[in-house]
Enzyme design. Structure first.
Site, PDB file in Angstrom:
ATOM      1  N   ASP A 173     -41.016 -16.079 -52.810  1.00  0.00           N
ATOM      2  CA  ASP A 173     -41.364 -17.494 -52.625  1.00  0.00           C
ATOM      3  C   ASP A 173     -42.317 -17.963 -53.727  1.00  0.00           C
ATOM      4  O   ASP A 173     -42.238 -19.109 -54.177  1.00  0.00           O
ATOM      5  CB  ASP A 173     -41.984 -17.698 -51.232  1.00  0.00           C
ATOM      6  N   HIS A 200     -42.000 -15.939 -44.162  1.00  0.00           N
ATOM      7  CA  HIS A 200     -40.885 -15.924 -45.107  1.00  0.00           C
ATOM      8  C   HIS A 200     -39.587 -16.367 -44.427  1.00  0.00           C
ATOM      9  O   HIS A 200     -38.630 -15.615 -44.342  1.00  0.00           O
ATOM     10  CB  HIS A 200     -40.722 -14.528 -45.729  1.00  0.00           C
TER      11      HIS A 200
HETATM   12  P1  NAD Z   1     -27.269  -4.866 -49.144  1.00  0.00           P
HETATM   13  O1  NAD Z   1     -26.344  -4.850 -47.975  1.00  0.00           O
HETATM   14  O2  NAD Z   1     -26.698  -5.078 -50.489  1.00  0.00           O
HETATM   15  O3  NAD Z   1     -28.107  -3.519 -49.196  1.00  0.00           O
HETATM   16  C1  NAD Z   1     -28.722  -2.997 -48.069  1.00  0.00           C
HETATM   17  C2  NAD Z   1     -28.736  -1.498 -48.207  1.00  0.00           C
HETATM   18  O4  NAD Z   1     -29.356  -0.968 -47.039  1.00  0.00           O
HETATM   19  C3  NAD Z   1     -27.325  -0.884 -48.292  1.00  0.00           C
HETATM   20  O5  NAD Z   1     -27.238  -0.034 -49.421  1.00  0.00           O
HETATM   21  C4  NAD Z   1     -27.185  -0.107 -47.002  1.00  0.00           C
HETATM   22  O6  NAD Z   1     -26.432   1.077 -47.139  1.00  0.00           O
HETATM   23  C5  NAD Z   1     -28.648   0.215 -46.714  1.00  0.00           C
HETATM   24  N1  NAD Z   1     -28.895   0.582 -45.321  1.00  0.00           N
HETATM   25  C6  NAD Z   1     -28.333   0.094 -44.205  1.00  0.00           C
HETATM   26  N2  NAD Z   1     -28.821   0.736 -43.129  1.00  0.00           N
HETATM   27  C7  NAD Z   1     -29.720   1.634 -43.590  1.00  0.00           C
HETATM   28  C8  NAD Z   1     -30.564   2.602 -42.988  1.00  0.00           C
HETATM   29  N3  NAD Z   1     -30.568   2.770 -41.666  1.00  0.00           N
HETATM   30  N4  NAD Z   1     -31.357   3.343 -43.773  1.00  0.00           N
HETATM   31  C9  NAD Z   1     -31.349   3.175 -45.113  1.00  0.00           C
HETATM   32  N5  NAD Z   1     -30.576   2.290 -45.760  1.00  0.00           N
HETATM   33  C10 NAD Z   1     -29.772   1.535 -45.003  1.00  0.00           C
HETATM   34  O7  NAD Z   1     -28.409  -5.973 -48.814  1.00  0.00           O
HETATM   35  P2  NAD Z   1     -29.469  -6.592 -49.846  1.00  0.00           P
HETATM   36  O8  NAD Z   1     -28.908  -7.812 -50.445  1.00  0.00           O
HETATM   37  O9  NAD Z   1     -29.992  -5.511 -50.711  1.00  0.00           O
HETATM   38  O10 NAD Z   1     -30.593  -7.091 -48.801  1.00  0.00           O
HETATM   39  C11 NAD Z   1     -31.387  -6.163 -48.114  1.00  0.00           C
HETATM   40  C12 NAD Z   1     -32.335  -6.869 -47.174  1.00  0.00           C
HETATM   41  O11 NAD Z   1     -33.289  -7.654 -47.906  1.00  0.00           O
HETATM   42  C13 NAD Z   1     -31.658  -7.852 -46.220  1.00  0.00           C
HETATM   43  O12 NAD Z   1     -32.232  -7.730 -44.934  1.00  0.00           O
HETATM   44  C14 NAD Z   1     -32.004  -9.205 -46.806  1.00  0.00           C
HETATM   45  O13 NAD Z   1     -31.983 -10.232 -45.841  1.00  0.00           O
HETATM   46  C15 NAD Z   1     -33.398  -8.937 -47.314  1.00  0.00           C
HETATM   47  N6  NAD Z   1     -33.906  -9.907 -48.298  1.00  0.00           N
HETATM   48  C16 NAD Z   1     -35.233 -10.176 -48.265  1.00  0.00           C
HETATM   49  C17 NAD Z   1     -35.789 -11.062 -49.162  1.00  0.00           C
HETATM   50  C18 NAD Z   1     -37.269 -11.354 -49.142  1.00  0.00           C
HETATM   51  O14 NAD Z   1     -37.706 -12.290 -49.833  1.00  0.00           O
HETATM   52  N7  NAD Z   1     -38.097 -10.593 -48.447  1.00  0.00           N
HETATM   53  C19 NAD Z   1     -34.960 -11.705 -50.105  1.00  0.00           C
HETATM   54  C20 NAD Z   1     -33.614 -11.398 -50.128  1.00  0.00           C
HETATM   55  C21 NAD Z   1     -33.086 -10.499 -49.215  1.00  0.00           C
END
Ligand code: NAD
Length: 334
Positions: A173, A200
């Site tokens: 942000d 967030h």
């Molecule tokens: P993605 O699906 O590309 O990657 C997620 C990864 O997590 C995958 O590789 C999956 O295999 C892994 N995973 C699933 N279950 C798991 C477990 N039990 N243990 C370990 N790994 C596991 O998703 P992404 O685009 O990388 O997003 C990840 C997270 O980040 C989402 O929840 C998304 O909403 C969040 N996010 C947060 C922000 C922020 O500003 N804080 C911004 C964007 C996305």
């Protein structure tokens, strides 16, 4: 109603991925095979403060680790796959960054991810308690407003909770605000300093534009809404292929680097982060915090708010408190 902090926000010039001192830090990325996890791991592989980079995921990490290990930086990289290797991935970590979980699709808000991601964060926090209880734990996984309280409650149950060591990553942000203000004002975004407080998601994101340096030269209200909805802007543009990954990896690497700089003894490292606090009536709230050898050294509290920002805060608090309660209740029932 709110603790007012008179301290001037003295944000340091961003030194995103560099430092002057040598170090010896171990960092674990959970979710390292993901859209965020892979570029985040790449950026951490380039960080001279990292000597050991552990990559954990339920799939794919041996490949990502092999790939990154061919980069000619001094840190070593190791992949860990599946729950049976989670403990080994975390053992002795100084910083753990969690992006494990499911991202949004169009039409979803961050709260819709709760059912999938709450248990993932709970289990990782539990493993952190057992394998690296002194680590700084920084969470990217959404809904951040709710999963950070989940991690806190799990750590507390295990007797390892230190509020100075748990961080919800709201850095994106801030990064977005700097980008929008910089490009809007036609100045280098890296020169923009602005606190973003609250939580967030949607209305809980409060960019304190009155404190921006330089001041934003255009209308404040549309920019506020754009910052609050910026994640959805990316979700829509990606049209089903997920949410922000590259900008999030950049933001996560920036926060991780600041945590490491603090651990390394650097002074005046300041970032906005979602932490446990008494700044407002919400138990968790993002404010500028000073980072140091023990994680959070000092919470700088609320920046000065104008009437519009005070109104945003009033709108944000009930939503934030609802989000926090949901996380606390989840662990109580687990
Ligand atoms: P993605 O699906 O590309 O990657 C997620 C990864 O997590 C995958 O590789 C999956 O295999 C892994 N995973 C699933 N279950 C798991 C477990 N039990 N243990 C370990 N790994 C596991 O998703 P992404 O685009 O990388 O997003 C990840 C997270 O980040 C989402 O929840 C998304 O909403 C969040 N996010 C947060 C922000 C922020 O500003 N804080 C911004 C964007 C996305």
């Amino acid at each position: 109603m709110f603790k007012q902090v008179s301290k001037q926000l003295a944000f340091q010039a961003t030194r995103n991925f560099s430092t002057s001192k040598q170090s010896n830090f171990k960092v674990t990325v959970c979710g390292a095979n993901g859209g965020i996890g892979q570029p985040l791991s790449l950026l951490l592989k380039l960080n001279p403060l990292v000597t050991q980079l552990n990559l954990y995921d339920i799939v794919g990490t041996p490949g990502v680790a092999a790939d990154l290990s061919h980069i000619d930086t001094s840190s070593t990289t190791q992949g860990f796959k599946g729950p049976e290797e989670l403990g080994a991935a975390l053992k002795g970590a100084d910083v753990v960054v969690v992006s494990a979980g499911v991202p949004r699709k169009p039409g979803m808000d961050r709260d819709d991810l709760f059912n999938m991601n709450a248990g993932i964060v709970r289990d990782i926090a539990d493993a952190v308690s057992k394998n690296c209880p002194k680590a700084l734990l920084a969470i990217i996984t959404n809904p951040v407003n709710t999963v950070v309280p989940i991690a806190a409650e799990v750590l507390k149950k295990n007797g390892t909770y230190d509020p100075k060591r748990l961080f919800g990553i709201t850095t994106l942000d801030v990064v977005r605000s700097r980008a929008f203000i910089g490009h809007g004002n036609n100045v280098d975004p890296q020169s923009v300093e602005i606190p973003v407080i609250g939580g967030h998601s949607g209305v809980t994101i409060i960019p304190v534009l009155s404190q921006s340096q330089p001041k934003y030269s255009k209308e404040i209200e549309p920019l506020t809404k754009r910052i609050q909805d910026a994640g959805t802007e990316v979700v829509k543009a990606k049209a089903g292929a997920g949410s922000a990954t590259l900008s999030m990896a950049y933001a996560g690497a920036r926060l991780a680097n600041s945590l490491l700089r603090g651990l390394n003894g650097e002074r005046n490292v300041i970032e906005c982060s979602y932490v446990e606090s008494t700044v407002t009536e919400a138990r968790f709230f993002s404010t500028p915090v000073v980072l140091g050898k023990n994680g959070l050294e000092e919470n700088l509290g609320l920046p000065k708010l104008n009437d519009y920002e005070k109104k945003l805060l009033v709108e944000a608090l009930p939503e934030l408190q609802k989000n926090i309660k949901k996380g606390v209740d989840f662990v109580a029932k687990s």
